[in-house]
Design a protein around this motif. Structure first.
Motif, mmCIF file in Angstrom:
data_model
loop_
_atom_site.group_PDB
_atom_site.id
_atom_site.type_symbol
_atom_site.label_atom_id
_atom_site.label_comp_id
_atom_site.label_asym_id
_atom_site.label_seq_id
_atom_site.Cartn_x
_atom_site.Cartn_y
_atom_site.Cartn_z
ATOM 1 N N ARG A 44 -15.062 -3.889 1.027
ATOM 2 C CA ARG A 44 -14.075 -3.824 2.100
ATOM 3 C C ARG A 44 -14.759 -4.157 3.424
ATOM 4 N NH1 ARG A 44 -12.848 1.132 3.191
ATOM 5 N NH2 ARG A 44 -10.670 0.901 3.833
ATOM 6 N N ASP A 104 -8.646 -2.580 2.541
ATOM 7 C CA ASP A 104 -8.181 -2.915 1.199
ATOM 8 C C ASP A 104 -7.500 -4.276 1.155
ATOM 9 O OD1 ASP A 104 -9.182 -0.582 0.212
ATOM 10 O OD2 ASP A 104 -7.247 0.415 -0.091
ATOM 11 N N GLN A 151 0.800 -1.233 0.000
ATOM 12 C CA GLN A 151 0.000 0.000 0.000
ATOM 13 C C GLN A 151 0.831 1.282 0.000
ATOM 14 O OE1 GLN A 151 -2.968 -0.209 3.138
ATOM 15 N NE2 GLN A 151 -4.011 -1.934 2.197
#
Length: 807
Positions: free
Chosen positions: A715, A682, A671
């Motif tokens: 999510r 995520d 990320q």
């Protein structure tokens, strides 16, 4: 050309369906004539597309239920009945043949007939009416008109004809649920393998007993004071063999199951109970649950149903919900209802086995398996006196004994629950519930709360623990009967004012009958009890919702202090320790620290348990939590040493630092290098895959289009052994594999104030506005009203169907 045609059609669907769906697939007012009806029936669809059926008699009530549920979930019903019959390969091809063989061994179609014969006349009548309703929906429809999936499969060369729905189809699904909730056969084989590799002493340390000192049992609410600091009994330090011969498989303490708790009116704002329930099941599309209301117009002894809740598509009645007086919920009990028996094969005839001093013939069934775009195959299935043969080696075989092979009246239990008016009725219904054994919670409008364990739970012979496979060459180790219902654990209006069941241990160690080997180690139950004990003021509906959505990560309570005690020269490790110390320990989807901590957890498992055992015991859940809690106090235990560094023997602190540094590097790769932008959601996504079109494998170019049409991705917060139990395992790091399959909060003080949410939506058709209209609410712990009274249903009706008898 076929692939190009499929892609073209898929593009048309993706572009056109969103525009046409609100018109073509929203429920609209209409009148339908149905054969078999005795009187008119009204079906009111609420704002979530949930049908509320109003009928003058029970027959019409269940007939209409069958019709409307088939109209919303026919493909799911078709897929499920193929699974329970061992016929998936007829749809999905050769790669599903192994699954078909596994379920065909169980011979569910045969045992379903046995169940049907054991049911009451009332249950058989309900099943018959429901079946009539399903077939009324299918009448005169082409496959493509019944469900969109048939058309896609036909374009791939798989042409299915729709067979009439049968009572056997409905009853088999209850068998399938029992199969999905019964794991003892696998755990027996796994424990035997562990013992063979490391010995029984170390095996008992790797799979330790339930921690009664820090985690609660269901039938003793309030016995542990969660406002005080708790210390668990330390395990004995141990050493493993230097090299195991193969990876150890640990199907113990999986960390997911279900949550349910009920709170007495003495503790609530309404003066009457609240009951919360969220069953944890494998992620799937559409939801396993279908919401429905069933209401007798002129409620009476001849039409005694006024109930709302969730059911399985294909099964009459409501499985979990409430009527006008009583609410109930379920969690899986995890009791031991399966055994593996070792059979000695005749060296001169492998189709014989030894039993009571004689060679006995196996019963051989030649089963024919259809295969999509392939030739049928005939494969023999073998049965013994104990049950089906699951595995066969050169000189021995393993057979399965299971309570699901006994006559089962669980469908009677569901209908009796729907009618129950008090605690006595509830327990009478529970007495009919054979399998799968469930923890059953109760609340009523008079303020009572209760708990009952039902089910056929075997009494084993002396010398038979049920923990490992047992000799089946004689009847010495045959079951001695079942625990009498009156001796099964039960609780009514406990002094604590609440009952919590979250797959934790049911009774203390003094209960006279063994119930469970290892199922859950009680982390979720401990957290729920702690929140109830420490609630600020009366417990409200909002309190119940906040508990249901709680993301607190209890393993952080012992791992973060261990990290903070480290001395490290690595600036990344130093930064990570300080940053995690600032975390609220909630696995919220937007939390950057939660993402780092869970990646650290996987790295820690890799360097410790996976390194030495070849696998993470439970995929990251209950058992690992408890083992690492113990290992924290064994700083030089062999498991801390990372075997790949042959010239270094790591201790606890070195391995913790190594795992944290590795996790930081992985998060940068996942990320980016700004920790403020990291987030758990995520990584921890829930993909609801529609079977089989959303699974992939049709064509590399086509699969993404089908998946975008049929699948839903969201999510999520939560994680393993967290109350918001969005389970995952280390084989599929961070991706959700099990979910709270629905959430409900029931309020006997005002049933219309009750709340519910499904995972995705009411419809199984991707063209429907109710295909996935609940998924974002589900992910963020929101709810829709559980409309119950006629007034509230009418006020929220979006469409009305009127069924009239067909002349």
């Amino acid at each position: 050309m076929l692939t190009q045609k499929l892609i073209l059609i898929a593009l048309v669907c993706v572009l056109v369906i969103p525009l046409s769906a609100p018109i073509a697939h929203a429920q609209s007012d209409q009148q339908l004539a149905l054969a078999g009806l005795l009187a008119p029936v009204t079906v009111r669809y609420d704002q979530m597309g949930i049908p509320h059926v109003y009928a003058e008699n029970s027959h019409d009530l269940f007939l209409a239920q069958g019709y409307v549920e088939a109209s919303q979930r026919w493909w799911q019903m078709e897929w499920w009945r193929h699974l329970s019959a061992g016929r998936w390969a007829e749809i999905g091809g050769e790669e599903l043949l192994g699954t078909d063989q596994y379920y065909r061994r169980f011979n569910f179609a045969h045992y379903a007939e046995q169940d049907i014969a054991a049911l009451s006349d009332e249950a058989r009548t309900a099943l018959d009416a429901y079946t009539q309703g399903v077939n009324a929906y299918l009448m005169d429809k082409t496959p493509a008109e019944a469900a969109i999936e048939y058309e896609w499969l036909a374009l791939a060369g798989i042409n299915l004809e729709i067979e009439p729905w049968t009572i056997n189809d409905s009853v088999r699904w209850v068998k399938m649920m029992a199969a999905s909730l019964s794991e003892n056969y696998d755990t027996e084989l796994a424990r035997a393998d562990i013992i063979e590799q490391v010995g029984s002493v170390i095996a008992n340390l790797l799979v330790p007993p339930y921690p009664y000192d820090i985690h609660p049992v269901i039938t003793e609410p309030g016995a542990i004071d969660f406002s005080a600091a708790l210390e668990t009994t330390a395990l004995t330090d141990f050493t493993l063999p230097q090299q195991l011969t193969e990876a150890v498989y640990f199907p113990f303490g999986q960390g997911t199951g279900s949550n349910a708790w009920v709170v007495s009116g003495a503790l609530t704002d309404t003066g009457l109970p609240y009951l919360a329930n969220d069953p944890h099941l494998s992620i799937q599309m559409p939801s396993i649950w279908l919401e429905v209301g069933l209401h007798c117009v002129g409620y009476s002894e001849t039409c005694p149903y006024d109930v709302v809740g969730v059911s399985f598509a294909g099964v009459p009645g409501v499985v979990i919900g409430h009527n006008q007086r009583v609410a109930w919920g379920f969690t899986n009990a995890g009791v031991d209802v399966q055994d593996a028996y070792i059979l000695t094969l005749n060296p001169d005839n492998p189709l014989q086995y030894q039993y009571n001093g004689e060679w006995v013939d196996f019963v051989v069934r030649d089963e024919v398996f259809g295969i999509a775009n392939g030739e049928p195959r005939t494969i023999p299935m073998v049965d013994s006196v104990w049950g089906p043969v699951m595995e066969m080696e050169d000189d021995h075989a393993l057979a399965l004994r299971w309570t699901a092979f006994e006559p089962n009246t669980s469908l009677d239990a569901f209908l009796a629950l729907n009618r129950a008016q008090n605690w006595e009725d509830f327990r009478q219904a529970a007495s009919l519930f054979n399998v799968p054994a469930q923890n059953m919670l109760y609340a009523d409008v008079d303020g009572n709360i209760g708990y009952q364990l039902p089910g056929q739970i075997p009494i084993r012979a002396d010398g038979h623990t049920g923990k490992v496979p047992i000799d089946g060459s004689s009847d010495i180790y045959a079951w001695q009967g079942y625990i009498p219902f009156e001796e099964l654990p039960s609780l009514y209006n406990p002094e604590a004012g609440y009952i919590v069941t979250a797959n934790n241990r049911i009774t203390g160690p003094d209960y006279p009958y063994p119930l469970i080997d290892v199922y859950s180690y009680g982390w979720r139950a401990a957290r729920i009890e702690a929140m109830l004990q420490n609630a600020d003021g009366p417990i409200t509906r909002e309190t119940m919702a906040s508990i249901q959505g709680d993301n607190y990560n209890l393993k952080a309570d012992f791992l973060i202090p261990a990290l903070q005690a480290l001395t490290s020269d690595d600036p990344t490790v130093q930064q990570a320790i300080v940053w995690l110390g600032e975390w609220d320990r909630q696995n919220h989807m937007d939390s950057p620290q939660a993402a780092l901590f869970e990646v650290f957890w996987v790295e820690l498992l890799r360097l410790t348990l996976v390194d030495d055992l070849g696998s993470a015991p439970a995929g990251g859940g209950d058992l690992e939590w408890y083992l690492l809690l113990q290992l924290i106090d064994m700083p030089r235990n062999q498991l801390w040493d990372y075997r790949d560094t042959a010239d270094v023997v790591e201790t606890r602190d070195e391995t913790l630092a190594l795992a944290l540094a590795g996790a930081w590097d992985l998060m940068v790769a996942y990320q980016g290098d700004d920790p403020a932008l990291w987030n758990w959601g995520d990584l921890h996504t829930a993909t609801f895959e529609a079977a089989p079109l959303g699974w992939g494998g049709f064509d590399p170019a086509l699969d993404p289009i089908l998946q975008s049409l049929f699948n839903v991705v969201v999510r999520t917060s939560g994680g393993n052994s967290i109350v918001n139990a969005t389970g995952w395992n280390t084989n599929h790091p961070y991706a959700v594999t099990q979910v709270p399959s629905m959430r409900q909060i029931l309020s006997p003080a005002d049933w219309d104030a009750s709340l519910r949410i499904n995972t995705v939506g009411q419809s199984g058709d991707p063209r429907s506005p109710h295909y996935s209209d609940q998924v974002e609410m589900w992910a963020t712990i929101e709810y829709h009203p559980d409309w119950y009274s006629l007034t509230s249903v009418e006020a929220n009706t979006q469409a009305t169907w009127v069924f009239v008898p067909k002349e």
